[in-house]
Design a protein around this motif. Structure first.
Motif, mmCIF file in Angstrom:
data_model
loop_
_atom_site.group_PDB
_atom_site.id
_atom_site.type_symbol
_atom_site.label_atom_id
_atom_site.label_comp_id
_atom_site.label_asym_id
_atom_site.label_seq_id
_atom_site.Cartn_x
_atom_site.Cartn_y
_atom_site.Cartn_z
ATOM 1 N N ILE A 129 -9.097 -6.188 -0.526
ATOM 2 C CA ILE A 129 -7.846 -6.550 -1.205
ATOM 3 C C ILE A 129 -6.695 -6.102 -0.316
ATOM 4 O O ILE A 129 -6.474 -4.908 -0.112
ATOM 5 N N ASP A 130 -5.979 -7.055 0.233
ATOM 6 C CA ASP A 130 -4.861 -6.759 1.128
ATOM 7 C C ASP A 130 -3.667 -6.264 0.316
ATOM 8 O O ASP A 130 -3.560 -6.512 -0.888
ATOM 9 N N THR A 131 -2.752 -5.587 0.985
ATOM 10 C CA THR A 131 -1.547 -5.107 0.329
ATOM 11 C C THR A 131 -0.691 -6.269 -0.172
ATOM 12 O O THR A 131 -0.718 -7.365 0.397
ATOM 13 N N GLY A 132 0.070 -6.043 -1.244
ATOM 14 C CA GLY A 132 0.956 -7.088 -1.768
ATOM 15 C C GLY A 132 1.091 -7.011 -3.273
ATOM 16 O O GLY A 132 0.258 -6.409 -3.954
ATOM 17 N N SER A 133 2.135 -7.648 -3.807
ATOM 18 C CA SER A 133 2.377 -7.590 -5.244
ATOM 19 C C SER A 133 1.410 -8.474 -6.040
ATOM 20 O O SER A 133 0.983 -8.107 -7.136
ATOM 21 N N THR A 134 1.053 -9.628 -5.494
ATOM 22 C CA THR A 134 0.127 -10.508 -6.211
ATOM 23 C C THR A 134 -1.292 -9.960 -6.157
ATOM 24 O O THR A 134 -2.021 -9.978 -7.152
ATOM 25 N N THR A 135 -1.696 -9.449 -5.000
ATOM 26 C CA THR A 135 -3.006 -8.805 -4.914
ATOM 27 C C THR A 135 -3.026 -7.532 -5.757
ATOM 28 O O THR A 135 -4.066 -7.150 -6.299
ATOM 29 N N GLY A 136 -1.860 -6.898 -5.883
ATOM 30 C CA GLY A 136 -1.762 -5.726 -6.750
ATOM 31 C C GLY A 136 -2.027 -6.074 -8.203
ATOM 32 O O GLY A 136 -2.626 -5.283 -8.944
ATOM 33 N N ALA A 137 -1.604 -7.260 -8.620
ATOM 34 C CA ALA A 137 -1.877 -7.711 -9.992
ATOM 35 C C ALA A 137 -3.379 -7.886 -10.206
ATOM 36 O O ALA A 137 -3.895 -7.633 -11.293
ATOM 37 N N LEU A 138 -4.087 -8.308 -9.159
ATOM 38 C CA LEU A 138 -5.539 -8.459 -9.252
ATOM 39 C C LEU A 138 -6.206 -7.117 -9.555
ATOM 40 O O LEU A 138 -7.121 -7.039 -10.384
ATOM 41 N N ASN A 147 -6.030 -1.720 2.615
ATOM 42 C CA ASN A 147 -5.162 -1.037 3.574
ATOM 43 C C ASN A 147 -3.904 -0.503 2.900
ATOM 44 O O ASN A 147 -2.979 -0.047 3.562
ATOM 45 N N SER A 148 -3.884 -0.562 1.551
ATOM 46 C CA SER A 148 -2.726 -0.129 0.779
ATOM 47 C C SER A 148 -3.023 1.190 0.070
ATOM 48 O O SER A 148 -3.977 1.277 -0.720
ATOM 49 N N LEU A 149 -2.224 2.196 0.326
ATOM 50 C CA LEU A 149 -2.399 3.490 -0.324
ATOM 51 C C LEU A 149 -2.162 3.374 -1.825
ATOM 52 O O LEU A 149 -2.883 3.962 -2.634
ATOM 53 N N ALA A 150 -1.156 2.595 -2.201
ATOM 54 C CA ALA A 150 -0.841 2.418 -3.621
ATOM 55 C C ALA A 150 -1.997 1.752 -4.360
ATOM 56 O O ALA A 150 -2.382 2.173 -5.464
ATOM 57 N N THR A 159 -8.865 1.528 5.112
ATOM 58 C CA THR A 159 -8.928 1.168 6.529
ATOM 59 C C THR A 159 -8.457 2.293 7.428
ATOM 60 O O THR A 159 -8.916 2.414 8.562
ATOM 61 N N GLY A 160 -7.508 3.126 6.935
ATOM 62 C CA GLY A 160 -6.853 4.057 7.836
ATOM 63 C C GLY A 160 -5.986 3.288 8.814
ATOM 64 O O GLY A 160 -5.748 2.093 8.638
ATOM 65 N N GLY A 161 -5.530 3.961 9.860
ATOM 66 C CA GLY A 161 -4.691 3.280 10.832
ATOM 67 C C GLY A 161 -3.285 3.836 10.867
ATOM 68 O O GLY A 161 -3.032 4.963 10.446
ATOM 69 N N THR A 162 -2.350 3.039 11.362
ATOM 70 C CA THR A 162 -0.947 3.441 11.489
ATOM 71 C C THR A 162 -0.148 2.917 10.317
ATOM 72 O O THR A 162 -0.217 1.733 9.988
ATOM 73 N N TRP A 163 0.625 3.791 9.686
ATOM 74 C CA TRP A 163 1.400 3.398 8.510
ATOM 75 C C TRP A 163 2.586 2.537 8.906
ATOM 76 O O TRP A 163 3.373 2.905 9.779
ATOM 77 N N ASP A 164 2.707 1.357 8.266
ATOM 78 C CA ASP A 164 3.817 0.443 8.512
ATOM 79 C C ASP A 164 4.734 0.473 7.299
ATOM 80 O O ASP A 164 4.328 0.082 6.194
ATOM 81 N N THR A 165 5.963 0.960 7.481
ATOM 82 C CA THR A 165 6.866 1.131 6.351
ATOM 83 C C THR A 165 7.307 -0.190 5.742
ATOM 84 O O THR A 165 7.554 -0.274 4.537
ATOM 85 N N ARG A 166 7.410 -1.249 6.559
ATOM 86 C CA ARG A 166 7.873 -2.536 6.029
ATOM 87 C C ARG A 166 6.870 -3.123 5.035
ATOM 88 O O ARG A 166 7.246 -3.560 3.959
ATOM 89 N N SER A 167 5.595 -3.120 5.393
ATOM 90 C CA SER A 167 4.577 -3.696 4.504
ATOM 91 C C SER A 167 3.969 -2.658 3.574
ATOM 92 O O SER A 167 3.187 -2.999 2.688
ATOM 93 N N GLU A 168 4.331 -1.376 3.781
ATOM 94 C CA GLU A 168 3.774 -0.268 2.996
ATOM 95 C C GLU A 168 2.245 -0.318 3.014
ATOM 96 O O GLU A 168 1.573 -0.276 1.991
ATOM 97 N N SER A 169 1.705 -0.417 4.228
ATOM 98 C CA SER A 169 0.256 -0.502 4.387
ATOM 99 C C SER A 169 -0.139 0.050 5.747
ATOM 100 O O SER A 169 0.700 0.254 6.620
ATOM 101 N N PHE A 170 -1.430 0.298 5.914
ATOM 102 C CA PHE A 170 -1.957 0.734 7.196
ATOM 103 C C PHE A 170 -2.265 -0.478 8.059
ATOM 104 O O PHE A 170 -2.818 -1.466 7.581
ATOM 105 N N GLN A 171 -1.918 -0.403 9.331
ATOM 106 C CA GLN A 171 -2.112 -1.493 10.274
ATOM 107 C C GLN A 171 -2.628 -0.927 11.591
ATOM 108 O O GLN A 171 -2.852 0.271 11.721
ATOM 109 N N GLY A 172 -2.829 -1.791 12.571
ATOM 110 C CA GLY A 172 -3.124 -1.335 13.918
ATOM 111 C C GLY A 172 -4.584 -1.374 14.315
ATOM 112 O O GLY A 172 -5.458 -1.775 13.544
#
Length: 254
Positions: free
Chosen positions: A97-106, A120-123, A140-153
């Motif tokens: 489940i990728d980060t996002g508001s619609t996936t968050g509803a799932l 990849n979403s802490l929330a 996933t771990g990785g590098t925190w991206d503040t714009r997407s509020e998720s781990f990337q990289g």
């Protein structure tokens, strides 16, 4: 400022509007050493993509009240899409489940038992750990991206490649009907790896975002199996997406 291509220029303009609240055509034209006609085209494109509001002589940041109203109006669509998405999941499936508001509803409506869920979403990970269906949660771990509020990289990509999954549930900022899902974020590598390691890729997106072209193609149509959206989608658009080999599932709501 050094010369920028169209995508780079628009990304900088969008950031400036968010930081400064307002920009003028004249100022942007001078800054980028380009014509006012070109800047007006940039602002029009960014407005159509939902990043700002055009005003005479320039553009402004979208007011908070408008964003809140829009989110409230979309809530029933997101919930309907989420419920439809759960119908695609079998017990004991291994899903991403990728980060996002619609996936968050799932996440809020999952009830299948025995699920293994990577995110990849802490929330979302925090929400998953308190579900009554008690899924096994992987990060996933990785590098925190503040714009997407998720781990990337690269680290996150390496972790994903250590597994294989039945399904990926992913959102999108927009959909280019000829190419695939689009995003403003340049960090698209992890999304593509998510698709590579999943047997089935399912996009969850509100119909109003379909046709919205962001600067970056995230997933091309050939990597997508299904698209779940709401009933405001037009039959013509459904046909165009279906012709790309993607199954369109329409979520009904009251």
């Amino acid at each position: 400022m050094p010369k920028r291509n169209t995508k780079q220029r628009r990304q900088i303009i969008a950031t400036m509007v968010q930081e400064q609240g307002e920009v003028s055509v004249e100022m942007l034209s001078t800054l980028f050493e380009t014509s006012e006609v070109t800047i007006r085209k940039d602002l029009t494109a960014l407005e159509e993509s939902g990043f700002l509001l055009r005003r005479y002589g320039g553009a402004i940041k979208i007011p908070k009240e408008m964003i809140e109203d829009q989110a409230e109006n979309l809530s029933k669509q997101k919930i309907a899409i989420a419920h439809e998405a759960t119908k695609q999941i079998k017990e004991h499936n291994r899903i991403i489940i990728d980060t996002g508001s619609t996936t968050g509803a799932l996440v809020k409506v999952l009830n299948q038992t025995g699920l293994v869920i990577m995110t990849n979403s802490l929330a979302l990970a925090n929400e998953l750990t308190v579900l009554e269906c008690e899924p096994t949660v992987l990060m996933t771990g990785g590098t925190w991206d503040t714009r997407s509020e998720s781990f990337q990289g690269k680290v996150a990509e390496q972790v994903l490649r250590s597994y294989n999954f039945d399904q990926l549930f992913i959102g999108a900022d927009g959909v280019d009907l000829s190419q695939g899902t689009t995003t403003f974020n340049e960090l698209i590598g992890l999304s593509q790896v998510m698709a590579e390691v999943s047997r089935e890729v399912i996009v969850l997106i509100e119909s109003q975002k379909i046709g919205r072209k962001m600067p970056n193609i995230e997933l091309e149509w050939q990597k997508i199996d299904k698209l779940i959206t709401d009933e405001e989608i037009s039959p013509e658009v459904v046909q165009q997406i279906t012709q790309q080999g993607v199954e369109v599932i329409i979520a009904k709501y009251e």
